[in-house]
Design a protein around this motif. Structure first.
Motif, PDB file in Angstrom:
ATOM      1  N   ALA A  15     115.121  39.586   7.318  1.00  0.00           N
ATOM      2  CA  ALA A  15     114.227  38.820   6.450  1.00  0.00           C
ATOM      3  C   ALA A  15     114.247  39.295   5.000  1.00  0.00           C
ATOM      4  O   ALA A  15     114.409  40.478   4.717  1.00  0.00           O
ATOM      5  N   VAL A  70     108.466  39.216   4.613  1.00  0.00           N
ATOM      6  CA  VAL A  70     107.769  39.315   5.902  1.00  0.00           C
ATOM      7  C   VAL A  70     106.280  39.117   5.666  1.00  0.00           C
ATOM      8  O   VAL A  70     105.696  39.754   4.794  1.00  0.00           O
ATOM      9  N   GLY A  77     107.552  35.042  14.527  1.00  0.00           N
ATOM     10  CA  GLY A  77     107.760  36.259  15.307  1.00  0.00           C
ATOM     11  C   GLY A  77     107.189  36.164  16.711  1.00  0.00           C
ATOM     12  O   GLY A  77     106.619  35.145  17.100  1.00  0.00           O
ATOM     13  N   LEU A 118     110.028  35.679   7.482  1.00  0.00           N
ATOM     14  CA  LEU A 118     109.511  35.957   8.821  1.00  0.00           C
ATOM     15  C   LEU A 118     107.985  35.896   8.791  1.00  0.00           C
ATOM     16  O   LEU A 118     107.349  36.597   8.005  1.00  0.00           O
ATOM     17  N   GLU A 164     105.180  36.969  11.050  1.00  0.00           N
ATOM     18  CA  GLU A 164     105.083  37.774  12.269  1.00  0.00           C
ATOM     19  C   GLU A 164     104.187  37.134  13.314  1.00  0.00           C
ATOM     20  O   GLU A 164     104.514  37.126  14.487  1.00  0.00           O
ATOM     21  N   LEU A 187     114.638  40.937  13.323  1.00  0.00           N
ATOM     22  CA  LEU A 187     114.129  39.878  12.446  1.00  0.00           C
ATOM     23  C   LEU A 187     113.641  40.461  11.119  1.00  0.00           C
ATOM     24  O   LEU A 187     113.885  39.894  10.061  1.00  0.00           O
ATOM     25  N   ARG A 188     112.980  41.627  11.179  1.00  0.00           N
ATOM     26  CA  ARG A 188     112.500  42.239   9.935  1.00  0.00           C
ATOM     27  C   ARG A 188     113.666  42.633   9.040  1.00  0.00           C
ATOM     28  O   ARG A 188     113.627  42.487   7.829  1.00  0.00           O
TER      29      ARG A 188
END
Ligand code: TXA
Ligand code: MG
Length: 337
Positions: free
Chosen positions: A330, A333, A312, A240, A242, A326-327
């Motif tokens: 993942a 990150v 993100g 991910l 961000e 999403l976090r």
């Protein structure tokens, strides 16, 4: 064999609803669309039936399920007392994507609560779900209808992909509206605490009842056991980013392409002419992401890339819920602010 019945989400066919209700009453498993994601339902008062949910999903026994009700009367059959603030939230947000954690009644199946003294309850906002609960005349325990750890299902095809052959019936009402799971709010404490962010935001809740806390991760682990497990993940390693410019995203993709095949999903335009690269372009709003992120992760995964890179979005409003998922999905990150 898993039977699939298509029905109109606005005017559900009654034969299908009655058939599904009979499966629930007989202790079977039915997947059905809610306004958030598809749920895998069983009679919440039947311990054997609820255990089948855990078996079918490969779900850890310490992760409790949400109970779905169609009325205040039914809520009173599963929860012991509803605090005043919870009452206000029910009036304002039910039916809808808000789950309330309340003290449980002893007669619901023990596995539903996974050993806790509380039960998570919501009244879903889809007609199919409400009519199914009404016809079954029992509260329905239902986690998301994915295999444990996989992205939540937003279509009947996703459910079939993960659970085909392991459940009795899927009610296919098309793609769900919202696309990510409900907000989970613990109202056994004052101020109430958000255990899982969702479509109903902290601002919306505070506007209705005043201060709301957001669980810090340690607290959350303790109080919402489900959030401890790996979640929402495709098979590929998910990275991910961000936030970052299109140029930065492209550089990261090219870097990985030296040694791996890469799937990319984001709102920035990243075009790389390489047979081992595949991109899905998303709209940049929280609504666009919520609607399509789980389906996108599944589509990318189907191409068997080594790495999936996801861009993100802003944390504002409903973006917080999207970024939370999403976090959790993942493995790595970048750009935590
Ligand atoms: O939108 C949704 O909430 C969907 C649809 C099907 O309703 N359901 C859903 O269920 O997302 P599931 O099982 O995937 O997530 C339930 C979450 C988990 O994080 C779990 O730990 C938490 O709710 N939960 C359930 N019962 C709880 C309880 N008694 N106390 C604290 N957290 C609880
Ligand atoms: Mg889930």
């Amino acid at each position: 064999m898993t039977q699939v019945l298509e029905l109109d989400p606005e005017r559900p066919q009654q034969e299908a609803i009655q058939l599904a209700a009979a499966v629930i009453r007989n202790g079977g498993l039915v997947a059905f669309p809610t306004e958030t994601v598809y749920g895998l339902g069983a009679d919440a008062m039947n311990e054997d039936a609820v255990r089948k949910i855990f078996e079918a999903k490969g779900r850890p026994a310490d992760n409790p399920c949400i109970v779905h009700v169609d009325s205040r009367d039914m809520l009173d059959r599963v929860a012991r007392g509803v605090p005043a603030k919870a009452g206000l939230l029910i009036q304002k947000f039910w039916p809808g994507p808000l789950t309330l954690v309340l003290d449980r009644r002893p007669d619901i199946a023990p596995s539903v609560s996974a050993g806790l003294s509380t039960v998570a309850v919501r009244m879903p906002g889809s007609r199919i779900a409400l009519e199914l609960i009404g016809a079954a005349r029992t509260p329905i325990a239902a986690p998301s209808a994915n295999a444990s750890g996989r992205p939540s299902p937003t279509t009947a095809e996703h459910v079939l992909e993960d659970l085909g052959g392991r459940i009795d019936l899927i009610l296919d009402g098309g793609a769900t509206n919202i696309g990510i799971e409900s907000t989970v709010l613990d109202v056994t404490t004052d101020p109430p605490m958000i255990l899982r962010p969702g479509w109903i935001t902290q601002e919306m809740l505070s506007e209705a009842i005043g201060p709301i806390e957001r669980a810090a991760s340690d607290e959350e682990l303790r109080r919402s056991p489900g959030t401890r497990h790996r979640h929402y993940s495709p098979r590929a390693r998910l990275i991910l980013i961000e936030h970052g410019s299109a140029e930065f995203l492209e550089r990261v993709c090219r870097q990985h392409l030296k040694t791996a095949s890469v799937g990319f999903a984001g709102h920035s335009d990243v075009e790389i002419d390489d047979p081992r690269f595949y991109a899905i372009r998303l709209g940049s709003s929280a609504k666009d992401y919520a609607n399509s992120i789980y389906a996108t992760l599944r589509r990318l995964d189907a191409r068997r890339p080594d790495v999936i890179i996801v861009e993100g979005i802003s944390e504002a409003g409903e973006g917080a819920a999207v970024m939370d998922r999403l976090r959790r999905a993942a493995s790595e990150v970048f750009g935590r602010g």
